[in-house]
Motif scaffolding. Structure first.
Motif, short mmCIF file in Angstrom:
data_model
loop_
_atom_site.label_atom_id
_atom_site.label_comp_id
_atom_site.label_asym_id
_atom_site.label_seq_id
_atom_site.Cartn_x
_atom_site.Cartn_y
_atom_site.Cartn_z
N ASP A 107 45.39 -61.64 62.86
CA ASP A 107 44.88 -61.79 64.23
C ASP A 107 43.62 -60.96 64.39
N LEU A 108 42.77 -61.41 65.30
CA LEU A 108 41.62 -60.61 65.68
C LEU A 108 41.31 -60.85 67.14
N ALA A 109 40.73 -59.82 67.75
CA ALA A 109 40.28 -59.92 69.14
C ALA A 109 38.79 -60.18 69.11
N THR A 110 38.35 -61.15 69.90
CA THR A 110 36.93 -61.45 69.97
C THR A 110 36.25 -60.46 70.91
N SER A 111 34.94 -60.43 70.86
CA SER A 111 34.19 -59.52 71.73
C SER A 111 34.38 -59.89 73.20
N SER A 112 34.81 -61.13 73.48
CA SER A 112 35.05 -61.54 74.87
C SER A 112 36.47 -61.18 75.33
N GLY A 113 37.25 -60.57 74.42
CA GLY A 113 38.59 -60.15 74.80
C GLY A 113 39.69 -61.15 74.47
N ARG A 114 39.33 -62.30 73.96
CA ARG A 114 40.34 -63.30 73.57
C ARG A 114 40.89 -62.95 72.20
N ARG A 115 42.12 -63.40 71.92
CA ARG A 115 42.74 -63.19 70.61
C ARG A 115 42.97 -64.53 69.95
N ILE A 116 42.65 -64.57 68.65
CA ILE A 116 42.92 -65.75 67.84
C ILE A 116 43.56 -65.27 66.54
N GLY A 117 44.20 -66.19 65.85
CA GLY A 117 44.84 -65.81 64.60
C GLY A 117 45.06 -67.00 63.70
N VAL A 118 45.51 -66.68 62.49
CA VAL A 118 45.85 -67.70 61.52
C VAL A 118 47.17 -67.29 60.88
N ILE A 119 48.12 -68.21 60.87
CA ILE A 119 49.36 -68.00 60.12
C ILE A 119 49.22 -68.77 58.83
N THR A 120 49.37 -68.06 57.70
CA THR A 120 49.38 -68.69 56.40
C THR A 120 50.83 -68.71 55.94
N HIS A 121 51.41 -69.91 55.94
CA HIS A 121 52.81 -70.07 55.56
C HIS A 121 52.96 -69.92 54.05
N ARG A 122 54.15 -69.57 53.62
CA ARG A 122 54.43 -69.46 52.18
C ARG A 122 54.13 -70.76 51.46
N SER A 123 54.23 -71.88 52.14
CA SER A 123 53.96 -73.19 51.56
C SER A 123 52.46 -73.45 51.37
N GLY A 124 51.61 -72.60 51.99
CA GLY A 124 50.17 -72.81 51.94
C GLY A 124 49.63 -73.41 53.23
N GLN A 125 50.50 -73.99 54.05
CA GLN A 125 50.09 -74.54 55.35
C GLN A 125 49.48 -73.42 56.20
N ARG A 126 48.44 -73.74 56.96
CA ARG A 126 47.83 -72.77 57.86
C ARG A 126 47.87 -73.30 59.28
N ASP A 127 48.13 -72.40 60.22
CA ASP A 127 48.11 -72.72 61.64
C ASP A 127 47.10 -71.83 62.32
N LEU A 128 46.19 -72.43 63.07
CA LEU A 128 45.24 -71.70 63.89
C LEU A 128 45.95 -71.41 65.22
N ILE A 129 45.91 -70.17 65.68
CA ILE A 129 46.60 -69.77 66.91
C ILE A 129 45.56 -69.29 67.91
N VAL A 130 45.67 -69.77 69.13
CA VAL A 130 44.86 -69.28 70.24
C VAL A 130 45.84 -68.65 71.22
N TYR A 131 45.64 -67.36 71.48
CA TYR A 131 46.55 -66.64 72.35
C TYR A 131 46.21 -66.87 73.81
N ASP A 132 47.22 -66.82 74.66
CA ASP A 132 47.09 -66.99 76.10
C ASP A 132 46.27 -65.84 76.67
N PRO A 133 45.19 -66.14 77.41
CA PRO A 133 44.36 -65.05 77.94
C PRO A 133 45.11 -64.18 78.95
N ASP A 134 46.15 -64.72 79.60
CA ASP A 134 46.91 -63.95 80.57
C ASP A 134 48.04 -63.14 79.93
N ASP A 135 48.45 -63.54 78.72
CA ASP A 135 49.50 -62.82 77.99
C ASP A 135 49.15 -62.84 76.51
N PRO A 136 48.45 -61.80 76.05
CA PRO A 136 47.94 -61.80 74.68
C PRO A 136 49.03 -61.79 73.60
#
Length: 173
Positions: free
Chosen positions: A21-50
């Motif tokens: 996960d990382l926090a952007t300079s605008s205060g938003r959080r995004i992340g990537v889950i790398t599954h054991r299978s190799g699948q990746r999920d891009l995650i966008v966190y809720d701005p009201d509940d990080p």
């Protein structure tokens, strides 16, 4: 341009994989889950509940590669040199050249055994201005490649040494 410092948080998800996960300079959080299978999920966190995700987007390998191109991976990778993980010590991202005299020119990445020998990961290769993300063990190196390595200072130095010198006698290259 100088060194870019971004706090990247890593969390092991038992039975699932790893989340970055990382926090952007605008205060938003995004992340990537790398599954054991190799699948990746891009995650966008809720701005009201990080702590809650507002959206999760599964990505195939081709989609992840396309997203890297859209984000201009070669520019991003060059700017990430010197990235530090502020939580658990230094995490180094460095471009290591494959010089014409390297014993690995014309040989596959798997022959280096870099991850096993150093703990560092080869996450991309820059070749003639093109970013080649997530090279597999069959990826063949060419003279002039810039190998993007992530790990501790010692691990990155170890990969640099591997790419520059043949393995000691009795060890696979």
């Amino acid at each position: 341009m100088g060194t870019v410092r971004v706090k990247v948080e890593k969390a092991v998800l038992p039975g699932i994989g790893v989340r970055h996960d990382l926090a952007t300079s605008s205060g938003r959080r995004i992340g990537v889950i790398t599954h054991r299978s190799g699948q990746r999920d891009l995650i966008v966190y809720d701005p009201d509940d990080p702590d809650e995700s507002s959206d999760t987007v599964p990505l195939t390998d081709d989609e992840a590669d396309a997203l890297a191109v859209i984000l201009d991976a070669s520019r991003v990778l060059s700017q990430l040199a010197g990235l530090h993980d502020q939580v658990s010590g230094a995490l180094v991202i460095e471009q290591v050249p494959v010089r014409p005299g390297s014993p690995f020119v014309g040989r596959p990445l798997g022959d280096t055994q870099a991850r096993t020998r150093t703990g560092a990961s080869i996450v991309a290769v820059l070749r003639r201005g093109e970013a080649l993300p997530s090279p597999g063990p069959d990826f063949t190196f060419a003279a002039g490649d810039l190998v993007v390595v992530v790990g501790t200072r010692e691990g990155v130095d170890g990969v640099t040494d591997i790419l520059a010198h043949p393995a000691p006698p009795g060890r696979a290259g």
